[in-house]
Design a protein around this motif. Structure first.
Motif, PDB file in Angstrom:
ATOM      1  N   ASP A 220       4.277   6.495  -1.332  1.00  0.00           N
ATOM      2  CA  ASP A 220       3.058   5.692  -1.189  1.00  0.00           C
ATOM      3  C   ASP A 220       2.418   5.468  -2.555  1.00  0.00           C
ATOM      4  O   ASP A 220       2.956   4.723  -3.363  1.00  0.00           O
ATOM      5  CB  ASP A 220       2.083   6.305  -0.167  1.00  0.00           C
ATOM      6  CG  ASP A 220       1.972   7.816  -0.275  1.00  0.00           C
ATOM      7  OD1 ASP A 220       1.452   8.313  -1.293  1.00  0.00           O
ATOM      8  OD2 ASP A 220       2.405   8.516   0.665  1.00  0.00           O
ATOM      9  N   GLY A 250       1.243   2.883   3.430  1.00  0.00           N
ATOM     10  CA  GLY A 250      -0.164   2.658   3.113  1.00  0.00           C
ATOM     11  C   GLY A 250      -0.410   1.217   2.727  1.00  0.00           C
ATOM     12  O   GLY A 250       0.231   0.683   1.821  1.00  0.00           O
ATOM     13  N   MET A 325      -5.323   6.844   3.711  1.00  0.00           N
ATOM     14  CA  MET A 325      -4.427   5.996   2.929  1.00  0.00           C
ATOM     15  C   MET A 325      -3.278   5.476   3.783  1.00  0.00           C
ATOM     16  O   MET A 325      -2.984   4.286   3.774  1.00  0.00           O
ATOM     17  CB  MET A 325      -3.885   6.797   1.731  1.00  0.00           C
ATOM     18  CG  MET A 325      -2.942   6.037   0.820  1.00  0.00           C
ATOM     19  SD  MET A 325      -1.208   6.084   1.381  1.00  0.00           S
ATOM     20  CE  MET A 325      -0.882   7.842   1.271  1.00  0.00           C
ATOM     21  N   ARG A 326      -2.634   6.371   4.539  1.00  0.00           N
ATOM     22  CA  ARG A 326      -1.426   5.994   5.278  1.00  0.00           C
ATOM     23  C   ARG A 326      -1.741   5.247   6.574  1.00  0.00           C
ATOM     24  O   ARG A 326      -1.022   4.337   6.972  1.00  0.00           O
ATOM     25  CB  ARG A 326      -0.607   7.239   5.619  1.00  0.00           C
ATOM     26  CG  ARG A 326       0.469   7.621   4.609  1.00  0.00           C
ATOM     27  CD  ARG A 326       1.615   6.629   4.623  1.00  0.00           C
ATOM     28  NE  ARG A 326       2.613   6.958   3.614  1.00  0.00           N
ATOM     29  CZ  ARG A 326       3.755   7.565   3.865  1.00  0.00           C
ATOM     30  NH1 ARG A 326       4.062   7.925   5.096  1.00  0.00           N
ATOM     31  NH2 ARG A 326       4.605   7.806   2.898  1.00  0.00           N
ATOM     32  N   SER A 385       3.258   3.386   9.940  1.00  0.00           N
ATOM     33  CA  SER A 385       2.467   3.123   8.728  1.00  0.00           C
ATOM     34  C   SER A 385       3.123   2.122   7.796  1.00  0.00           C
ATOM     35  O   SER A 385       2.732   2.015   6.638  1.00  0.00           O
ATOM     36  CB  SER A 385       2.229   4.422   7.970  1.00  0.00           C
ATOM     37  OG  SER A 385       3.442   4.978   7.524  1.00  0.00           O
TER      38      SER A 385
END
Length: 387
Positions: A220, A250, A325-326, A385
Motif C-alpha cells: 500500500d 488503499g 487507509m485500506r 480493498s
C-alpha cells in the motif's frame, strides 16, 4: 511422434513373408481443435491422440480410430495450466483428486508461497506420492518457516550462528526438491528480517538453481520501497525474482502500479530477471490478525502489550490507521471466512457483526472487534480493498 502399430498376418502377407500393420487405436481422440502446445507458437488446427493417459500423436489423424472421439472444433486444446500461487497443500491429503483445480484445467500447482512451507520438505514431498494426488506439485521453501524454526517470532536480526542455521535449512530444502525460496515479509516472523538476511538465503537457493518469490513487505503506502527491496535481492544475488500477486491497496494508492511496473522494467533493462503474477479479483484473503501491527505479535507477546495502557493504545492507533487507509473505515469490506471458535461467523462482515450487536460503526468499534476475534482464536478473512 511416431504412431504405435498393431501388426497382424494376412494370408497374402504370409505368402509374401510380410506383416500387415495398422496404427493402434487411441483411447481418446480430440478432433479439429486449435492446439496451443505451450511453446509460444501460434495455434494450429490439429487432432490430438491420447493413449494410457498421455498425448502420443498430434496432427491430421483423420483415418484413425479411438474408443472415445470428441469433436472439439472451435475450442482450444492446451497443455495443463500452472497455478503459480496456491495454498492448498493441507487439503491434498483429504482431496487428492483436487477436483476444483483439475476441472479448471490446472494440472500443476505451486505451493509453499508467502514464506510458509513444510519443514523438512523431503517427507512432505514423499507423502504426495503416497496420497496419489492428481496435480503435479512444486514447492518453495518458506523463509518464514525457516526463521520460525531457528528464531521463533523474535523481532531482531539473526546472529551469525542463526543465519548459518537458516542457510543450512534452505540448502537441505533445495536438495529435497524445492523450486526456490519464498518470503512473506508482511507476516510474522518474516516482517522482522532485514534485507541482508533475505539476500543471504536467496544466494543459497540460487546456487541450487532456485528462484525467489516474495509476498512483499508492503502493498500500500510503501509499495514502491517494497518493490525496490525485492529487486535489490535479485540484483545482489542474480536469482530470478517473482513478485507474488502484485497489487496496490488503499484508494489513495490506486494507480501507483504505473510506477511499480516502471521499476521492474528498469531492473530488467539492467539485467535482473523479474516477473510478477496477479489474480483477477478485488480482494485478498489472510488472517485477520494481520491488521494488528507485527511488533505487537513478536514473541507471542500480544497479551502483555494489551495489558499495558500505553502499548494497548499504540496498537489500537496503528490498527485504526491501517483500517482507514485500506478500507476507508468501512467494516463491510472485511468479511470473515473461517473462525474456528464459531462457525456461524463464516461469510459475515464486521459490519454484520456490529449491527447484530447494535453497536455503532466507528474506528474504535472496528479495532476492538478485530482484537476480540483474534483473542478468541482468530479468523481468516477476505479483505475487499482493491479496484
Amino acid at each position: 511422434m511416431r504412431p504405435a502399430l498393431v501388426c497382424g498376418l494376412t494370408r497374402v502377407a504370409l505368402t509374401l513373408g510380410l506383416g500387415a500393420c495398422t496404427p493402434a487405436p487411441f483411447d481418446v481422440l480430440l478432433r479439429g481443435g486449435r492446439v496451443l502446445d505451450g511453446s509460444g507458437a501460434p495455434a494450429t488446427v490439429a487432432d490430438v491422440g491420447i493413449r494410457d493417459g498421455r498425448i502420443v500423436e498430434i496432427g491430421d489423424l483423420g483415418t484413425r480410430t479411438a474408443a472415445d472421439t470428441v469433436d472439439v472444433t472451435g475450442h482450444v486444446v492446451a497443455p495443463g495450466f500452472i497455478d503459480p500461487h496456491t495454498h492448498g497443500r493441507e487439503r491434498l491429503r483429504d482431496i487428492p483428486t483436487a477436483d476444483n483445480l483439475i476441472r479448471q484445467g490446472i494440472t500443476t500447482i505451486v505451493d509453499g508461497n508467502d514464506g510458509s512451507s513444510p519443514l523438512p520438505l523431503g517427507p512432505f514431498l514423499d507423502s504426495l506420492a503416497q496420497w496419489d494426488v492428481a496435480p503435479n506439485v512444486a514447492l518453495f521453501v518458506g523463509h518464514g518457516s525457516v526463521r520460525r524454526q531457528v528464531m521463533g517470532t523474535a523481532n531482531r536480526s539473526a546472529t551469525p550462528d542463526e543465519l548459518a542455521a537458516m542457510e543450512a535449512l534452505v540448502r537441505q530444502a533445495m536438495a529435497d526438491g524445492a523450486v526456490g525460496l519464498s518470503s512473506g515479509l508482511f507476516y510474522v516472523p518474516g516482517s522482522f528480517a532485514p534485507t541482508e538476511e533475505l539476500v543471504a538465503l536467496a544466494r543459497v537457493a540460487h546456487a541450487a538453481g532456485g528462484i525467489y518469490s516474495s509476498h512483499m513487505r508492503n502493498e500500500d503506502d510503501s509499495v514502491l520501497a517494497a518493490v525496490t527491496e525485492t529487486l535489490r535481492i535479485g540484483r545482489e544475488t542474480g536469482i530470478p525474482v517473482l513478485i507474488s500477486h502484485h497489487k496496490v491497496g488503499g484508494r489513495r494508492n490506486y494507480g501507483r502500479t504505473v510506477q511499480s511496473l516502471a521499476l521492474m522494467r528498469e531492473a530488467r533493462d539492467a539485467g535482473v530477471t523479474v516477473a510478477f503474477d496477479q489474480y483477477p479479483y478485488t480482494a485478498s484473503h489472510t488472517s485477520i490478525a494481520s491488521i494488528i501491527p507485527a511488533w505487537a505479535r513478536a514473541d507471542d507477546g500480544l497479551e502483555g502489550h494489551l495489558a499495558r495502557a500505553a502499548t494497548r493504545q499504540r496498537i489500537l492507533d496503528e490498527m485504526q490507521a491501517f483500517v482507514a487507509m485500506r478500507f476507508s473505515n468501512d467494516p463491510s469490506k472485511i468479511q470473515l471466512a473461517r473462525c474456528g471458535f464459531d462457525a456461524t461467523l463464516a461469510g459475515r462482515t464486521l459490519a454484520d457483526v456490529l449491527a447484530a450487536r447494535r453497536t455503532a460503526v466507528s474506528p474504535e468499534a472496528i479495532s476492538a472487534l478485530i482484537l476480540e476475534l483474534v483473542r478468541r482464536g482468530g479468523c481468516s478473512a477476505i479483505f475487499h480493498s482493491f479496484d
